[in-house]
Design an enzyme around this catalytic site. Structure first.
Site, PDB file in Angstrom:
ATOM      1  N   LYS A 149       0.642  -1.020   0.050  1.00 47.74           N
ATOM      2  CA  LYS A 149       0.004  -0.030   0.030  1.00 47.74           C
ATOM      3  C   LYS A 149       0.858   1.336   0.001  1.00 47.74           C
ATOM      4  CE  LYS A 149      -0.746   0.353   4.798  1.00 47.74           C
ATOM      5  NZ  LYS A 149      -1.756   0.232   6.135  1.00 47.74           N
ATOM      6  N   LEU A 152       7.875  -0.104  -1.343  1.00 45.91           N
ATOM      7  CA  LEU A 152       8.518  -1.523  -1.229  1.00 45.91           C
ATOM      8  C   LEU A 152       9.523  -1.338  -0.210  1.00 45.91           C
ATOM      9  CD1 LEU A 152       8.815  -2.329  -4.940  1.00 45.91           C
ATOM     10  CD2 LEU A 152       7.413  -3.430  -3.300  1.00 45.91           C
ATOM     11  N   CYS A 156      11.063  -1.042   7.685  1.00 39.55           N
ATOM     12  CA  CYS A 156      12.487  -1.265   7.679  1.00 39.55           C
ATOM     13  C   CYS A 156      13.314  -0.354   6.877  1.00 39.55           C
ATOM     14  CB  CYS A 156      12.869  -2.473   7.466  1.00 39.55           C
ATOM     15  SG  CYS A 156      14.656  -2.852   7.329  1.00 39.55           S
ATOM     16  N   LYS A 165      19.623   4.166  10.894  1.00 38.27           N
ATOM     17  CA  LYS A 165      20.900   3.916  10.912  1.00 38.27           C
ATOM     18  C   LYS A 165      21.652   4.802  10.027  1.00 38.27           C
ATOM     19  CE  LYS A 165      19.366   0.443  13.085  1.00 38.27           C
ATOM     20  NZ  LYS A 165      18.034   0.785  13.785  1.00 38.27           N
ATOM     21  N   ALA A 228      -4.797  -4.111   0.355  1.00 36.17           N
ATOM     22  CA  ALA A 228      -5.305  -5.540   0.085  1.00 36.17           C
ATOM     23  C   ALA A 228      -6.278  -5.942   1.144  1.00 36.17           C
ATOM     24  CB  ALA A 228      -3.883  -6.471   0.225  1.00 36.17           C
ATOM     25  N   ILE A 295      14.416   1.832  20.054  1.00 32.63           N
ATOM     26  CA  ILE A 295      14.167   3.066  19.410  1.00 32.63           C
ATOM     27  C   ILE A 295      14.616   4.202  20.014  1.00 32.63           C
ATOM     28  CG2 ILE A 295      12.443   4.018  17.819  1.00 32.63           C
ATOM     29  CD1 ILE A 295      11.145   1.578  17.557  1.00 32.63           C
ATOM     30  N   GLY A 382       7.327   1.129  21.364  1.00 30.90           N
ATOM     31  CA  GLY A 382       7.288  -0.174  20.569  1.00 30.90           C
ATOM     32  C   GLY A 382       6.201  -0.110  19.434  1.00 30.90           C
ATOM     33  N   ARG A 383       6.059  -1.349  18.787  1.00 39.17           N
ATOM     34  CA  ARG A 383       5.121  -1.367  17.694  1.00 39.17           C
ATOM     35  C   ARG A 383       4.125  -2.542  17.977  1.00 39.17           C
ATOM     36  NH1 ARG A 383       6.855   1.537  13.914  1.00 39.17           N
ATOM     37  NH2 ARG A 383       5.512   0.631  12.164  1.00 39.17           N
ATOM     38  N   HIS A 553      44.547 -11.220  13.839  1.00 36.94           N
ATOM     39  CA  HIS A 553      45.079 -10.308  14.845  1.00 36.94           C
ATOM     40  C   HIS A 553      45.590  -9.082  13.775  1.00 36.94           C
ATOM     41  CE1 HIS A 553      46.787  -8.202  18.017  1.00 36.94           C
ATOM     42  NE2 HIS A 553      47.993  -8.255  17.456  1.00 36.94           N
TER      43      HIS A 553
END
Length: 575
Positions: A149, A152, A156, A165, A228, A295, A382-383, A553
């Site tokens: 909807k 793409l 995230c 990020k 949808a 978050i 939160g979600r 190392h």
């Protein structure tokens, strides 16, 4: 009705158990707390006690048989009951609960068999669950339609992992400029161009979004932009156009949305969720952040580094309460040292909007009310699964606690309809959504694939970064006799070179066999290093094996090896 005796879930990593020995036989009287049987899981044995008084009426699972967590293994007859009260003698164990703590993933009616001809698969949602499933199914020969909807890549790529990020990387560059003199490089007089920072964020998301579009196109996946709605188990309708798509199978990967707290004033003009924070036009002078989770901590660091006065109000006793306490403590101190004010055990009562840029947040700590002023208020607690408008009730798709119920094959209670990612609740992580969705796609295409939640990494991209996999020390001590090994980054040569010696590697292992139960890292590039632990734990790695694996190392990853060595004879670079 007889009491069920089930295979207990003794921690996050347990998915099944072997019954080693029954201590009671059918017809024996049992008392609550008396040992019924001995189970073995992951090389550790446990005594399982009777849940209540009665008589052991029927044993469903014999010795040396393995059953999943949650399966019924026996029935206890309560006083006054007899054998005729026992359920039918089918010998079938109850369906298992999922291995992921808190996840709502229960069994369904069985997986769908591969129909003849080319499978028509419709996927609802084009995020990190939906688009990988589309590519996987297409590779396996399916004719795939994907309905998204918005954009793409889903949350995230557009409003979550990638944008945050990108902003964190800009914050790291700012921090590098501030501390560059320690490396002999003076960067006096630099300035922050917030508009350019936000433009770069948008450009990175757009480039990745276009990449996803190209990948789907290469596999001839039909992409439809729209909302949808499930008409039935084999038909999906696009609300905007009315188009109906006939399918052999449907995968629901609709993602999640921010949780809105029932706080007075939460709908104020200066109150932002994570989506709003990613759309800021200017750096606010001050921000109160409600919640101290992943978050919240990431946004706190972004804004604090750019000069914002940040206050975190966390209801729980610690920030990032789902993480190992040692990791939480180190991050708490690090954020405070950078200027972030953190208040725990703080319950937000109300938000008052006085005028634009002037908000008062009232909160209580141990019954005493306090207030904090801020230009903006960020509510990131939160979600929750996004199940709106999907028509679940009409189809009879089972949901529990606001999430879709699925079995280990990611199939819902309606055969042929699958779900994956945030919509199934539990641990909401992009990489887990991908794994679940690919599992669903393989099952749809006729493979037999089951999800295993024993080894799922989690990451926080603050500075220092945090990454973990498996059990925390607190969780492990509840189910096993454990040993803990630690190695600080101040003893690591590469960390010294980078000037980032804050943090450590912590390993929790079962004492008898040395199997690693959890790995927790806080420090530079922790999120990149955790994959070694993920692979090792998938292969049931022991501390001895980790300690003797040759690491290059100088690297940060040597700290993982040395943490393992502390449990296998002692490390080299600490006294």
């Amino acid at each position: 009705m007889p009491a069920e005796v089930v295979m207990p879930k003794l921690g996050l990593t347990m998915t099944e158990g072997l019954i080693v020995e029954w201590k009671k036989k059918e017809g024996d009287a049992v008392a609550k707390g008396e040992v019924l049987f001995v189970l073995e899981t992951e090389k550790v044995t446990y005594d399982v006690e009777a849940p209540e008084d009665g008589t052991l009426g029927k044993v469903l699972v014999q010795e040396q048989q393995t059953v999943p967590v949650g399966a019924v293994v026996a029935y206890i007859l309560r006083p006054g009951e007899n054998a005729v009260d026992l359920p039918g003698d089918s010998g079938e164990a109850a369906k298992a609960e999922p291995p992921a703590a808190g996840a709502v993933k229960a069994p369904a009616a069985g997986t769908t068999r591969k129909p003849a001809g080319k499978i028509r698969l419709t996927i609802i949602g084009g995020g990190t669950g939906g688009y990988p499933a589309a590519i996987r199914a297409a590779r396996l020969g399916a004719k795939v339609t994907l309905i998204e909807k918005e954009h793409l890549g889903g949350v995230c790529l557009n409003r979550g992992c990638i944008p945050t990020k990108t902003l964190l990387q800009s914050a790291r560059v700012i921090d590098t400029m501030k501390t560059s003199a320690a490396f002999g490089v003076k960067c006096d007089g630099f300035s922050i161009d917030f508009a350019a920072i936000m433009a770069r964020k948008a450009a990175v998301s757009e480039q990745l979004r276009n990449g996803v579009k190209g990948l789907l196109g290469a596999k001839k996946v039909k992409v439809i932009q729209g909302t949808a709605r499930l008409v039935d188990a084999r038909t999906v309708q696009v609300e905007e156009t009315g188009e109906k798509i006939a399918s052999d199978a449907v995968l629901i990967a609709a993602g999640s949305k921010p949780v809105v707290l029932p706080i007075e004033g939460i709908d104020g003009p200066d109150v932002l969720d994570s989506n709003g924070a990613l759309s800021l036009q200017a750096i606010p002078k001050s921000v109160v952040i409600i919640g101290g989770g992943v978050i919240s901590c990431e946004f706190a660091q972004i804004l604090s580094t750019m000069g914002t006065d940040v206050t975190i109000l966390e209801l729980m006793p610690t920030i990032i309460p789902e993480m190992d306490k040692a990791m939480s403590s180190i991050l708490h101190k690090s954020l405070e040292s950078s200027g972030v004010k953190i208040l725990t055990n703080a319950q937000v009562k109300k938000i008052e909007h006085k005028k634009k840029g002037n908000n008062i947040v009232t909160y209580a700590v141990e019954g005493v009310e306090w207030s904090a002023k801020a230009e903006k208020v960020l509510a990131t607690v939160g979600r929750k699964p996004a199940l709106d408008a999907l028509n679940f009730d009409a189809l009879g798709i089972a949901c529990e606690k606001g999430a879709v119920v699925v079995n280990e094959h990611m199939e819902t209670s309606v055969p042929g309809v699958y779900a994956a990612g945030d919509v199934v609740g539990g641990i909401m992580l992009a990489h887990l959504a991908t794994a679940e969705a690919e599992c669903a796609a393989r099952n749809i295409m006729g493979d037999v694939c089951s999800m295993n939640y024993r080894v799922v990494p989690a990451c926080i991209y603050t500075s220092p970064e945090i990454a973990s996999v498996g059990l925390s020390e607190e969780q492990a001590k509840k189910i096993a006799d454990v040993q803990v090994g630690q190695f600080p980054f101040k003893g690591n040569g590469k960390a010294m070179v980078l000037g980032e010696t804050e943090g450590m590697v912590k390993i929790i292992a079962e004492k008898k066999y040395g199997e690693v139960l959890g790995v927790h890292i806080i420090g530079p590039h922790a999120t990149d290093m955790i994959s070694e632990a993920v692979l090792g734990m998938m292969l049931e790695m022991t501390t001895e094996e980790l300690a003797h694996a040759i690491h290059p190392h100088p690297t940060l990853a040597e700290a993982i090896m040395e943490a393992g060595q502390t449990l296998a004879g002692g490390c080299i670079h600490m006294p």
